[in-house]
Design a protein around this motif. Structure first.
Motif, PDB file in Angstrom:
ATOM      1  N   UNK A   1      59.328   7.407  16.501  1.00 38.93           N
ATOM      2  CA  UNK A   1      60.780   7.320  16.606  1.00 38.93           C
ATOM      3  C   UNK A   1      61.325   6.223  15.701  1.00 38.93           C
ATOM      4  N   UNK A   2      60.607   5.086  15.644  1.00 31.37           N
ATOM      5  CA  UNK A   2      61.069   3.973  14.822  1.00 31.37           C
ATOM      6  C   UNK A   2      61.250   4.441  13.384  1.00 31.37           C
ATOM      7  N   UNK A   3      60.273   5.163  12.865  1.00 28.40           N
ATOM      8  CA  UNK A   3      60.357   5.645  11.486  1.00 28.40           C
ATOM      9  C   UNK A   3      61.346   6.805  11.388  1.00 28.40           C
ATOM     10  N   UNK A   4      61.252   7.708  12.377  1.00 33.26           N
ATOM     11  CA  UNK A   4      62.090   8.908  12.336  1.00 33.26           C
ATOM     12  C   UNK A   4      63.570   8.575  12.326  1.00 33.26           C
ATOM     13  N   UNK A   5      63.949   7.606  13.144  1.00 35.88           N
ATOM     14  CA  UNK A   5      65.372   7.272  13.205  1.00 35.88           C
ATOM     15  C   UNK A   5      65.840   6.689  11.873  1.00 35.88           C
ATOM     16  N   UNK A   6      64.936   6.003  11.172  1.00 32.73           N
ATOM     17  CA  UNK A   6      65.346   5.470   9.878  1.00 32.73           C
ATOM     18  C   UNK A   6      65.726   6.596   8.927  1.00 32.73           C
ATOM     19  N   UNK A   7      64.958   7.659   8.946  1.00 33.04           N
ATOM     20  CA  UNK A   7      65.221   8.721   7.978  1.00 33.04           C
ATOM     21  C   UNK A   7      66.318   9.674   8.431  1.00 33.04           C
ATOM     22  N   UNK A   8      66.475   9.807   9.735  1.00 34.64           N
ATOM     23  CA  UNK A   8      67.530  10.706  10.220  1.00 34.64           C
ATOM     24  C   UNK A   8      68.460   9.977  11.184  1.00 34.64           C
ATOM     25  N   UNK A   9      69.082   8.912  10.753  1.00 36.17           N
ATOM     26  CA  UNK A   9      69.897   8.120  11.687  1.00 36.17           C
ATOM     27  C   UNK A   9      71.125   8.877  12.165  1.00 36.17           C
ATOM     28  N   UNK A  10      71.618   9.793  11.334  1.00 36.75           N
ATOM     29  CA  UNK A  10      72.894  10.412  11.699  1.00 36.75           C
ATOM     30  C   UNK A  10      72.753  11.468  12.780  1.00 36.75           C
TER      31      UNK A  10
ATOM     32  N   UNK B   1      69.266   1.451  21.072  1.00 37.30           N
ATOM     33  CA  UNK B   1      68.246   2.504  21.046  1.00 37.30           C
ATOM     34  C   UNK B   1      67.047   2.039  20.232  1.00 37.30           C
ATOM     35  N   UNK B   2      67.337   1.468  19.053  1.00 41.66           N
ATOM     36  CA  UNK B   2      66.250   1.040  18.191  1.00 41.66           C
ATOM     37  C   UNK B   2      65.384  -0.005  18.874  1.00 41.66           C
ATOM     38  N   UNK B   3      66.053  -0.945  19.533  1.00 45.96           N
ATOM     39  CA  UNK B   3      65.286  -2.002  20.197  1.00 45.96           C
ATOM     40  C   UNK B   3      64.357  -1.422  21.251  1.00 45.96           C
TER      41      UNK B   3
END
Lengths: 140, 113, 802
Positions: free
Chosen positions: C484-493, C345-347
């Motif tokens: 999304x790149x930043x958002x997923x870092x802060x809310x990965x769960x 997903x991240x990629x």
């Protein structure tokens, strides 16, 4: 292909009608007697070809303003379409139905969907044969 | 009768193949026409015997009828072979108009490198 | 049902695009197209809650029961992730393309291809039936081919398209063979059923082959070494396509396949070694080669190759957990798979953003060559920010999502070192070292993207156009991805619980609900080995980046310059030459030769088998008598036929042919076939007329100038063919093996209401034949018409490349 022969033309005019009638008769009788879509169509188309042979192409075109390619296409559609008709009634593709009906003038008459199918065949044959002959002779 | 017709079929096939192998385009087309004649007759002999019964019209009220299936197949085949012959003829005609020859050797598409 | 429909919607939309494009000939057509992926995305996203609760959706349209091929769709956690990526990234890419593509391009064609791809890709991830999966799989290859060759007037585009097609389609065919092997093992094409029953077949020899062939399909599609060579060449496609197909979705089809098949093959050591080994090696090769690229898109292509390798290797590592089934100890290895899905997903987010950034640079400045770029930060602040976020995430730096998945990658490798199941002590260490080195290179090329493009000095004379920030519309899509790149870092769960958990259950059905299957993702977990490795990457990476001009020389060392591309091209040339040589041996260009092949084969095969089986027993007892008139007809026919060969003029030949035709009509009368006699007469008349009509224009018949030898040869072939036909026919007549079916038709009046049996057969019993015959007749008529009417007046010159 202009043939300026009065006798030939006059005779042809009569003969064409005889052939046309014969073609229709063959087509209609096909179910129970020799005949049917193919032969009917072929005989009809030979009548048309005779017309074209005797008269000028332009003259006949004025008299019979059909595009024979479209007739052929319509025939194919009709033949294939009747196949789908049976699907609409939940039968297998191309299932034909027939029945006997009491009609006022004709008495007890058999009516069958196969006539539609055969009509498609006949129209295709007429269309294709006349198209072939016409396109070749036009390309002089 | 069957044997006679079958021999005739063999003869027709021989003639057809010989015509097909020739260099002239028209002879090739005639070859296909003869070949379809042969095929029609062959189909006829494959039925339930020739001339054994009356024509397959139930209105005749005959005891037995000749085999109708090959007849139906042949009817289809006749019309198709007509279509094919017409197409081939026009193809030959166009080829001649375009290239000026009906010799199949001269019509060869590419040269040896 | 609705899921099945969602596969078809893009295809249906693709049909309508040309009609819309006729009316709207400008970029606004994109607004019609974008509705499709957005609607599908919303629709699919509505499944997230129920899928997260463990439900799955299956829908089957039964199709070919005898072959086990059905139109079966299946939506579980794994398919959902991919389906959301396809539609989500798809929406953004279409939005981006509206502003990226010039109105002079044939936009209608572009969107048709794109929708075609979208439908095919959804088909791949939503199929349960392997045959269906295969068809959609190849459809993605084909639509990718069309999209790469979108600018087909460019030679490089065509080359890239052909290369990708050749590699991915051959892989696909290998995969098909694997699927068929699986079917013959388990008796089913359904992935669900195969997963359930595969346990009892793992010892079969076919099992291993099926595994390797399926892997071949996955590796070619996902550009794994040594099949990665098509991906850099595929970059000739328009940038939105590269962002969509060649980084976010299509190349992940192979990953999907590996994930989908993990429950089937996962427990095998071969699977573990192949998937993780190939993945890691690809990671290294890709990242190493990316550093030397000067074209930004080529750099991103190699980086995609290496990142795909990373994800692939993680799936390999994660498969270990299936070796012994569920136990509290083995759960730890599933974390690799978890990391793989997470990184997938991240990629898609950071690589998609980076591709779009490169597209913007290319669009605004007219070049994407690193050597000509520099100092863009001042003109393009927003683009720069997005590029920074994307690159740092790719390099594995906080606070971006790439950091999290990279950490998990290292952790999985550290865990793998302790593996006992495969006694991989040394191998595990090797894996760790390779991965670490590859990460250093990844860091270096990520820095190259940011610093060499946006920092330094700007040289206006080196670029094609004056620079300015891109239009707002173009920036929206990459910005969303960057968020999304930043958002997923802060809310990965959030991602972990809603998307990854059901996907993990799909990959590890036996682990369902196990503790630790879905770890809690934390940005900070103390100074563990993984963090130390990251710090090492940053330090060594920075040093290498600073000193790059001193060690660039390694790329010129001979073994490193050996090129798979050269091998591929040489192989292709050799194949072409070889097939040309073989074909020329028998394709002589003479109709006669081809006919000779056919007849010789007929003579040898049929004649040979008659002799071989000795089935030439005749029986003439059943013959009907011959009347004298019939005999005469046959005689006339024989004479006419023979005369035809020796006919001196074509007119004679036609008349003889007419004689044959009319005699056959007479024979039909004799054989009691009135319909046939009628038809034959009319047809013969028309045919003869046609012959005469055509001959009017054709040249006079020339004498055959063939050599005597050829004539004799032809005669022998003709005679043998005729003899064999006769013998065969006589043998058949003499030995009736089956009861005739013709009696059935004699009930025609009851069954079909007609008294003419022949006609009822034509119109009723065998109406299908007749219908198709009518169609053939029609086609022939149209063919004749076309041949004559449509003369090629102008000599069309093929559009050749520049």
């Amino acid at each position: 292909m202009r043939i300026n022969d009065v006798i030939l033309r006059t005779v042809a005019r009569i003969v064409v009608f005889i052939i046309l009638t014969f073609g229709v008769e063959l087509f209609l009788s096909g179910h129970n007697n020799p005949g049917g879509g193919f032969i009917g169509g072929l005989v009809l188309s030979s009548a048309f070809v005779l017309l074209y042979l005797v008269n000028d192409i332009e003259t006949v075109r004025k008299g019979i303003p059909f595009d024979f390619k479209k007739i052929a296409a319509f025939g194919v559609l009709l033949a294939v379409g009747t196949g789908f008709g049976s699907v609409l009634f939940g039968e297998h593709f191309l299932t034909q139905a027939f029945g006997h009906f009491h009609l006022p003038i004709f008495g007890i008459t058999e009516l069958s969907t196969v006539v539609l199918f055969e009509a498609g065949v006949a129209l295709t044959v007429v269309g294709v044969v006349v198209t072939i002959i016409l396109t070749i002779s036009e390309d002089v | 009768m069957e044997t006679l017709i079958t021999v005739l079929v063999g003869l027709l096939v021989t003639v057809a193949v010989y015509l097909l192998l020739s260099r002239n385009l028209i002879r090739v087309i005639l070859g296909t026409a003869v070949l379809s004649h042969a095929a029609h007759l062959l189909l006829m002999t494959m039925g339930n015997g020739l001339k054994k019964g009356s024509a397959p019209l139930l209105g005749e009220n005959a005891n037995s009828y000749v085999d109708a299936l090959p007849q139906a197949l042949i009817l289809t085949a006749i019309v198709i072979s007509f279509a094919v012959t017409a197409f081939l003829l026009v193809l030959a005609y166009r080829t001649y108009k375009k290239t000026g020859t009906d010799d199949l050797h001269a019509l060869r598409g590419f040269n040896d490198e | 049902m609705t899921i099945t429909l969602s596969i078809f919607i893009p295809f249906l939309a693709a049909i309508f695009i040309p009609f819309i494009y006729k009316r709207i000939q400008n970029r606004h057509i994109g607004w019609f197209v974008i509705i499709v992926p957005i609607a599908l995305f919303i629709f699919l996203a509505s499944f997230i809650p129920s899928i997260a609760n463990g439900s799955t959706y299956m829908h089957t349209i039964r199709w070919i029961d005898s072959a086990g091929i059905h139109f079966a769709t299946y939506l579980d956690g794994l398919s959902l992730i991919f389906a959301l990526l396809i539609t989500g990234v798809g929406s953004l890419v279409i939005l981006y393309s509206i502003y990226y593509l010039s109105e002079r391009e044939s936009l209608g064609r572009f969107y048709v291809y794109l929708l075609l791809f979208m439908g095919a890709m959804l088909g791949v991830v939503l199929s349960d039936n392997l045959m269906m999966l295969y068809v959609f799989w190849e459809l993605t290859s084909i639509s990718s081919f069309l999209l790469i060759a979108f600018w087909y007037h460019r030679k490089k585009s065509r080359y890239g398209a052909q290369k990708s097609m050749l590699i991915t389609v051959s892989g696909g065919i290998a995969m098909l063979a694997g699927f068929i092997m699986l079917q013959s093992l388990t008796g089913s094409f359904s992935v669900r059923e195969i997963v359930a029953t595969i346990g009892q077949y793992t010892d079969e020899p076919l099992f291993l082959w099926a595994m390797l062939l399926v892997l071949l399909g996955a590796f070619t599609k996902s550009a794994q070494f040594p099949f990665h060579i098509w991906l850099p060449d595929a970059m000739e496609a328009p940038t939105p396509v590269s962002a969509y197909l060649h980084s976010a979705t299509m190349v992940k089809a192979g990953i999907y396949l590996v994930a989908r098949f993990t429950p089937i093959f996962g427990g095998e050591a071969v699977w573990f070694y192949t998937v993780s080994g190939v993945g890691l090696f690809t990671l290294l090769v890709g990242s190493f080669n990316a550093v030397k690229q000067t074209d930004l898109k080529a750099l991103l292509a190699y980086s995609t190759v290496s990142q795909l390798g990373l994800v692939m290797s993680l799936f390999g590592l994660g498969s270990v957990a299936l070796q012994h089934g569920y136990s509290p100890d083995s759960v730890i290895y599933t974390q690799a798979t978890f990391a793989a899905l997470f990184h997938l997903i991240n990629h898609s987010t950071f690589k998609g953003a980076l591709f779009m950034v490169v597209g913007i640079v290319d669009h605004e400045l007219g070049t994407r060559d690193i050597r000509r770029l520099g100092g863009l930060m001042a003109f393009m602040p927003i683009t720069f920010t997005i590029a920074l976020i994307g690159s740092f995430s790719m390099a594995g730096l906080p606070p971006f999502n790439g950091f999290l998945s990279k950490e998990m990658f290292f952790e999985a490798l550290v865990n793998a070192r302790n593996l006992e199941v495969f006694s991989t002590g040394t191998v595990g260490t090797l894996f760790l070292v390779v991965a670490w080195i590859a990460s250093v290179f990844t860091f270096v090329y990520s820095m190259i993207i940011v610093f060499q493009t946006f920092f330094g000095e700007f040289h206006p004379e080196r670029v094609e156009k004056p620079s300015s920030e891109a239009s707002f519309g173009m920036l929206v899509a990459p910005s969303v991805l960057a968020i999304f790149v930043v958002g997923i870092f802060f809310f990965p769960n959030v991602v972990g619980n809603y998307l990854l958990r059901p996907a993990m259950t799909a990959i590890y059905p036996s682990f369902a609900g196990a503790e630790g299957l879905v770890p809690h993702i934390k940005a900070w977990h103390g100074f563990n080995p993984a963090l130390w490795m990251t710090i090492g990457v940053i330090i060594l990476g920075t040093i290498l980046y600073k000193l790059i001009k001193y060690w660039r020389g390694v790329y010129t060392i001979a073994p490193l310059r050996w090129n798979l591309d050269t091998a591929f091209n040489a192989g292709l040339t050799w194949l072409e030459g070889g097939s040309h040589f073989i074909t020329r041996m028998y394709m002589k260009g003479y109709l006669k030769d081809y006919l000779v092949y056919i007849f010789t084969f007929f003579i040898v095969a049929v004649g040979g088998s008659i002799l071989w089986t000795g089935s030439y027993s005749f029986d003439f007892t059943d013959n009907s008598p011959i009347a004298i008139n019939e005999f005469l007809i046959v005689l006339a026919m024989a004479g006419a036929a023979l005369a035809m060969i020796f006919a001196k003029s074509r007119m004679t030949a036609i008349i003889l042919n007419g004689v044959l035709g009319y005699s056959i009509a007479l024979l039909f009368v004799v054989f009691r076939a009135p319909d046939l006699a009628l038809t034959q007469t009319v047809v013969e008349t028309v045919t003869t007329a046609l012959f005469l009509l055509c001959f009017y224009f054709l040249p006079e018949w020339k004498k055959e100038r063939s050599a005597r030898k050829t004539k004799i040869m032809n005669g022998i072939i003709a005679l043998s063919a005729g003899t064999i036909v006769t013998v065969l026919a006589l043998a058949v007549q003499g030995n009736k093996m089956f009861e005739s079916i013709s009696v059935y038709f004699e009930d025609a009046y009851l069954l079909a209401g007609g008294k003419n049996i022949v006609n009822t057969i034509l119109g009723d019993f065998r109406a299908f034949d007749t219908m198709l015959e009518v169609v053939v007749l029609f086609i022939a008529g149209i063919g004749v018409f076309t041949l004559i009417k449509l003369k090629t007046g102008k000599e069309d010159k093929d559009i050749e490349d520049q």
